[in-house]
Design an enzyme around this catalytic site. Structure first.
Site, short mmCIF file in Angstrom:
data_model
loop_
_atom_site.label_atom_id
_atom_site.label_comp_id
_atom_site.label_asym_id
_atom_site.label_seq_id
_atom_site.Cartn_x
_atom_site.Cartn_y
_atom_site.Cartn_z
N HIS A 1 -62.58 68.88 -6.02
CA HIS A 1 -64.12 68.39 -6.39
C HIS A 1 -64.18 66.77 -6.77
CE1 HIS A 1 -68.18 68.88 -8.33
NE2 HIS A 1 -67.69 69.69 -7.22
N CYS B 1 -67.94 68.58 9.49
CA CYS B 1 -68.44 68.57 8.88
C CYS B 1 -67.73 68.08 7.15
CB CYS B 1 -69.77 68.51 8.14
SG CYS B 1 -69.07 70.66 7.70
#
Length: 891
Positions: free
Chosen positions: A442, A835
Site C-alpha cells: 500500500h 489501470c
C-alpha cells in the site's frame, strides 16, 4: 609474415590503412586508431598487432621499432634512450575484452643513462617514484609467468617484491635516488635490464610475449600498444586534468572537472575548475570534448596532459554516472543539431531511467561524510529528505507546527505498513519508510500515485517513537535521506542531504515526451488522478485522459473524513442521506475541477471502493477528533467505548474480499446515488460553460452481470425501487434543464470470475478496465502487502518468476486475454484499458498492446515511463516488420 607488416604507427596525422583487420589491434588499439582518424591530439602510438605478439620472445622487434620510436620522439619533442631529454613509454596490453587483468606498465625507458635527464625535468623524488612504478608493472608480468609455469619459488619471490614496492609507493617521499632503486632491484631482473632504454624495452616486450604464449585463455587476439608518456609536471606550462564533456547532473553544455598545474595527476593535489584554465587551452578542450560527444553520441570523461604548452589527449570514455537529466539534455542537443534523429533519442533512454528525472536527485558531494545503510526493496524511486515521524497524525501535527514557525516542513513517514488512514500523511510527506510489504505494498502504490519516495526495509525495527536500521537509532524528528534508484541498491543516509530539484521544463522532460509521443500510434496512456492538481500534472506529462479516479481518496481529506464517518455511523437511512447531501456538494466540486482540468479528455471515475470500516477512527487521536467534531456539529456524541464498539461491529475479517465496491452500492444505494448526482451536476455545470466532458463511470469489484445491470439500470421489486445510474443521470439532467452528454458505464475486471463471464458483463458494460492489482491477488491467492514475507523462499527455488505485482503473471495475462475476447464477442466496440500499477511497467506494455487493449493508466509520475515503453515497442515492431516509423506531429 614480416614484423614490419604487423607493427603500425599512429598519430593525430597518421592512421591505419582502411584494409587492415581491426580485430587484431585489441580494444585500446582500435580506440587509438579511431581518435587518430578524427585528427585529435592523441599521444602517438605503435601497435604490435595480435598476429605477432605471442612470438616476440623468439623474434627481435627492435630493428623495426627503433625508427618508429624516433618518429614518435619527433612528435613529442623527446628522444628514446636520450640522456638529456628521454622519451619514456607506457606499454598497454590490448585485448579484445572490455575488462582484462593485465598490469599497468609505465616509465619504460628509465635506465641508468636516462634517469639523470628525467630527474632534471621532474625532480628526484618523483623520478624515484616512477622507477618503483616501472618495477611494479614488470614484477607483475614476471609473477604471471611464474604462476603459468607453476613455479612456487618464483611466485613467492615476486609476491614479496610486489608487497615491498607497494609499501614504497605509499610513502610521501622516496628516500633513495632512482639510480639506487635500480641497483637494489637489478638482482631480480634479467641481466642488463637498466643498462640502456633499448635493452630494457626489448627485454620487457619479450617477457610480455612469453606471458601471452603461456596463457591458455589467450585466443591469439591480444595486441601490444606502445605510447610515449607525457607529464603535467615538467614546467609552469604543464598541467594534468580530468573532466566531463558537460555537467553530468544538469546536462548543461559546459565542461565539468578539474585541472592541476605542474602536477603529474590529481592524486593528493589541489585542483581548479577546468573552466578557469587559460582560454587558449579551454577552447581546445571544449572543441575536443564536443567533437567526441558528436562522434560517440555519448557524454565523455576525458583525461588530458599539457606538457610544456602542448596538449595531449590521454584517455576518454563513456560516463556511466551521468544523470538522466544530463542524458536527455545531451540527446535533445544532438537531435536539435541534426546529429541524430528522433528515433535515436527515444531508443537510447531506458523507461525506468525517467523516474530519476521526475524526482529530486542527491548532490553526492553533500553526503560524502554521512553514515549510511544500504539495502531494501524499492517501492517508489527517487530521493527524499525529511524529519522522521512514526504515525500519520504526528507527521501532520509536526508539519503544522513547522509552518507556523516558518521551519522546514519536510517529513518522512516511518511505519511498519501503511493503510487507508495514512494516505493523508503520505500525500504531504516527502517519502515513506516501511518494513512490511514491497513494491506492491500500500505504501509503495500510494507513494507512486502522489509522486513520493518509498523504501521498504524488512530489517528495520520500529519501537514506539524510534526505529533501528543497521544498529543506528532514528528518533522522532531526526533527519534522514532516502535514495531509491530504479536500478541498483537503495540507501538510507542518516542526515539531511542536499537535493537538486527537477523542473520538467528545464530538465528537457517535456521536449523528450513530445518526441516520444510522436511515435505512438493507436495505444495511449491515461493517468490515475484524484484531484485537479493531479489531472493538470498528468496532462503536462502527456496523459490523454484519466483512467482511474479513486473517489475514496477524496474522503480522507481532514476536512471531510469526520463528515464521512458521520455518514457511516448514521442510525437510519434518512440520517445517512442528510449527511450525504453535505458530501455531495464537495464531491461535485471535486469532479468539476477534474473535468475542467482535463479539457474534454476521457475521465474514468471509480465509484467508492474501499471497505467502509477503513474510514472509521483507528487510534486515540482519531477517536477524540471525531467526538470533538460531533460536539461542534451539535450531533449526538458517543463515549470512546461506545464508539469503539461501533467500529468493532463494522470490522471485517477479510475486507479485501468483503463489503466493498459494488457491494456497498447494493446495501447502501444512497452512497453511490450521491456520487452519481455529483458527477452529473459537475458535467452539466461545465456544459453551461461550453466545456466538453467525456465521463466514464466505473463500478468496482463486479462478480456477475446482475450486479452491474442493477447498478446501471436499476431494479424494482415489491415495494422497493433501486435507482440505477441512467435514471439518476436523467433526474439530474431534467432538474438542471440540460442537454444529454456523452457518458459510458463500465466496470473494473478484478476478479477471475468477472474475466470468465466477460461476455455476459459486456451486455451492460461499455468499457472494461482491468484492475490487475486485485486480479493478481485473487488469481494467485497472494496478498500484495504480505507476500514479501515468504517470496524470497519462492524465488530461491524458482517456484515463481519475479514479482507478480510488478510483471503480470502468465495466468493473469490469460484471464485478461479471455475477458477481451469474450467481451468483444458481445460488444465489438468495447473500450479496454488496464489501470493496475503493472500498467506503468515497461515489461508489461508489449502484452497490453498485443492483447488488444486501448490504453494503460498509471500514476501521473509514471505516465512518461509508460509513454516511452510504448514508443519503443512501436519502433521495435516496425523494425521487425522491415518498415520505418515516421514520427507524427504532436499537439
Amino acid at each position: 609474415m614480416k614484423l614490419s607488416q604487423s607493427i603500425h604507427f599512429l598519430s593525430n596525422t597518421e592512421s591505419l590503412k582502411k584494409n587492415i583487420d581491426k580485430t587484431i589491434l585489441g580494444i585500446r588499439g582500435r580506440q587509438l586508431n579511431e581518435f587518430s582518424e578524427l585528427g585529435l591530439p592523441v599521444v602517438p602510438g605503435i601497435i604490435l598487432d595480435a598476429s605477432i605478439t605471442q612470438a616476440l620472445h623468439q623474434n627481435d622487434p627492435m630493428p623495426v621499432l627503433l625508427p618508429l620510436l624516433k618518429k614518435m620522439g619527433t612528435v613529442v619533442k623527446k628522444d628514446f634512450d636520450s640522456a638529456e631529454n628521454p622519451l619514456l613509454l607506457k606499454l598497454v596490453i590490448s585485448s579484445n575484452l572490455v575488462i582484462a587483468n593485465y598490469p599497468t606498465l609505465h616509465n619504460f625507458g628509465l635506465a641508468k643513462n636516462t634517469i639523470t635527464g628525467f630527474e632534471e625535468k621532474v625532480g628526484k623524488d618523483f623520478a624515484s617514484h616512477e622507477v618503483f612504478f616501472l618495477l611494479r608493472g614488470l614484477f607483475s608480468i614476471q609473477l604471471s609467468i611464474a604462476e603459468l609455469q607453476a613455479d612456487e619459488i618464483k611466485i613467492g619471490v615476486y609476491k614479496d617484491l610486489l608487497n615491498k614496492i607497494s609499501g614504497e609507493l605509499k610513502k610521501e617521499k622516496c628516500t633513495e635516488t632512482g639510480s639506487a632503486v635500480m641497483d637494489a632491484y637489478q638482482q631480480y631482473l634479467p641481466e642488463g635490464f637498466f643498462n640502456t632504454a633499448e635493452d630494457q624495452l626489448k627485454i620487457t616486450i619479450q617477457l610480455i610475449s612469453t606471458m601471452l604464449s603461456l596463457d591458455p585463455d589467450n585466443e591469439n587476439d591480444v595486441a601490444l600498444l606502445i605510447q610515449p608518456l607525457v607529464y603535467g609536471n615538467y614546467d609552469k606550462e604543464s598541467f594534468s586534468g580530468k573532466f566531463f564533456s558537460r555537467n553530468i547532473v544538469t546536462g548543461e553544455k559546459k565542461l565539468q572537472g578539474m585541472f592541476f598545474q605542474e602536477k603529474f595527476d590529481e592524486a593528493d593535489a589541489d585542483g581548479k575548475d577546468i573552466n578557469e584554465i587559460k582560454p587558449a587551452y579551454l577552447k581546445q578542450l571544449e572543441s575536443i570534448a564536443w567533437q567526441l560527444e558528436d562522434h560517440s553520441k555519448d557524454v565523455r570523461e576525458i583525461r588530458f596532459t599539457i606538457e610544456a604548452g602542448k596538449l595531449w589527449l590521454i584517455e576518454q570514455k563513456s560516463v556511466e554516472a551521468k544523470s538522466t537529466i544530463a542524458l536527455v539534455h545531451f540527446l535533445l542537443d544532438l537531435h536539435k543539431r541534426g546529429i541524430v534523429d528522433a528515433e535515436y533519442v527515444v531508443k537510447n533512454v531506458k523507461p525506468g531511467q525517467l523516474n530519476e528525472i521526475l524526482h529530486p536527485v542527491i548532490n553526492t558531494a553533500s553526503v560524502k561524510n554521512f553514515q549510511c545503510s544500504k539495502g531494501g526493496i524499492a517501492g517508489a524511486p527517487g530521493a527524499a529528505v525529511g524529519r522522521v515521524y512514526f504515525s500519520a497524525d504526528s507527521l501532520i501535527e509536526a508539519q503544522r507546527i513547522a509552518r507556523l514557525q516558518s521551519a522546514d516542513t519536510r517529513c518522512i513517514l516511518c511505519v511498519p505498513a501503511s493503510y487507508a488512514g495514512d494516505v493523508k500523511a503520505i500525500e504531504v510527506s516527502t517519502g515513506v519508510l516501511s518494513n512490511e510489504g514491497g513494491y506492491s505494498a500500500h505504501a509503495s502504490v500510494v507513494s507512486r500515485q502522489y509522486g513520493k519516495i518509498s523504501l521498504v526495509r524488512p530489517d528495520m525495527k520500529i519501537m514506539a517513537n524510534k526505529a533501528v536500521i543497521d544498529g543506528v537509532t532514528i528518533k522522532e524528528g531526526d533527519y534522514i535521506t532516502l535514495q531509491v534508484p530504479y536500478y541498483g541498491e537503495s540507501t538510507v543516509y542518516f542526515g539531511a542531504a542536499e537535493l537538486i530539484e527537477p523542473d520538467p521544463k528545464t530538465s528537457g522532460l517535456l521536449d523528450f515526451i513530445a518526441l516520444t509521443r510522436s511515435f505512438i500510434q493507436n495505444f495511449h496512456v491515461r493517468a490515475n488522478a484524484d484531484s485537479p492538481r493531479d489531472a493538470a500534472l498528468a496532462i503536462s506529462f502527456g496523459a490523454e485522459g484519466i483512467g482511474l479516479c479513486r473517489t475514496e481518496h477524496m474522503f480522507f481529506n481532514e476536512k471531510r473524513i469526520n463528515i464521512f464517518r458521520e455518514m457511516i455511523l448514521a442510525e437510519t437511512t434518512e440520517d445517512r442521506i442528510e449527511v450525504l447531501k453535505r458530501l455531495q456538494k464537495v464531491q461535485m466540486e471535486d469532479f468539476y475541477g477534474i473535468f475542467k482540468a482535463m479539457e474534454g479528455r476521457e475521465v474514468t471515475i471509480r465509484l467508492l471502493d474501499a471497505p467502509l470500516h477503513e474510514f472509521l477512527p483507528h487510534n486515540e487521536a482519531e477517536l477524540e477528533g471525531f467526538i470533538e467534531h460531533l460536539k461542534k456539529a451539535g450531533k449526538k456524541t458517543l463515549s470512546k467505548k461506545a464508539l469503539l464498539d461501533e467500529v468493532a461491529v463494522r470490522a471485517e475479517v477479510n475486507p479485501m474480499l468483503g463489503h466493498r465496491g459494488c457491494r456497498i452500492a447494493i446495501s447502501y444505494p444512497e452512497i453511490y446515488a450521491m456520487q452519481i448526482r455529483a458527477i452529473f451536476e459537475a458535467a452539466y455545470k461545465l456544459q453551461k460553460e461550453k466545456i466538453e466532458t467525456h465521463v466514464e463511470i466505473m463500478v468496482p469489484i463486479i462478480m456477475n452481470f446482475r450486479e452491474l445491470k442493477q447498478i446501471a439500470y436499476g431494479k424494482k421489486i415489491e415495494g422497493h425501487a433501486y435507482l440505477g445510474i441512467r435514471a439518476l443521470e436523467k433526474e439530474v439532467r431534467e432538474k438542471l434543464k440540460a442537454e444529454p452528454i456523452d457518458f459510458k458505464i463500465g466496470t473494473m475486471i478484478e476478479l477471475p470470475v468477472a474475466a470468465l463471464s466477460a461476455a455476459e458483463i459486456a451486455r451492460y458494460a461499455e468499457f472494461f478496465s482491468f484492475g490487475t492489482n486485485d486480479l493478481t491477488q485473487t488469481t494467485l491467492g497472494l496478498s500484495r502487502d504480505d507476500f514479501n514475507n515468504f517470496m524470497p523462499d519462492y524465488t530461491l527455488y524458482d517456484l515463481i518468476d519475479g514479482n507478480p505485482f510488478a510483471v503480470l503473471d502468465p495466468g493473469v495475462r490469460e484471464l485478461i486475454s479471455i475477458a477481451i475476447e469474450r467481451g468483444r464477442l458481445t460488444r465489438p466496440d468495447i473500450k479496454l484499458g488496464l489501470c493496475g500499477e503493472q500498467g506503468a511497467r515497461p515489461e508489461n506494455i508489449p502484452f497490453c498492446m498485443e492483447a488488444g487493449l486501448h490504453y494503460v493508466s498509471c500514476s501521473s509520475y509514471s505516465v512518461p515511463i509508460a509513454l516511452l515503453a510504448i514508443a519503443q515497442a512501436e519502433l521495435e515492431k516496425a523494425e521487425n516488420e522491415g518498415r520505418k516509423l515516421t514520427p507524427k506531429k504532436v499537439s
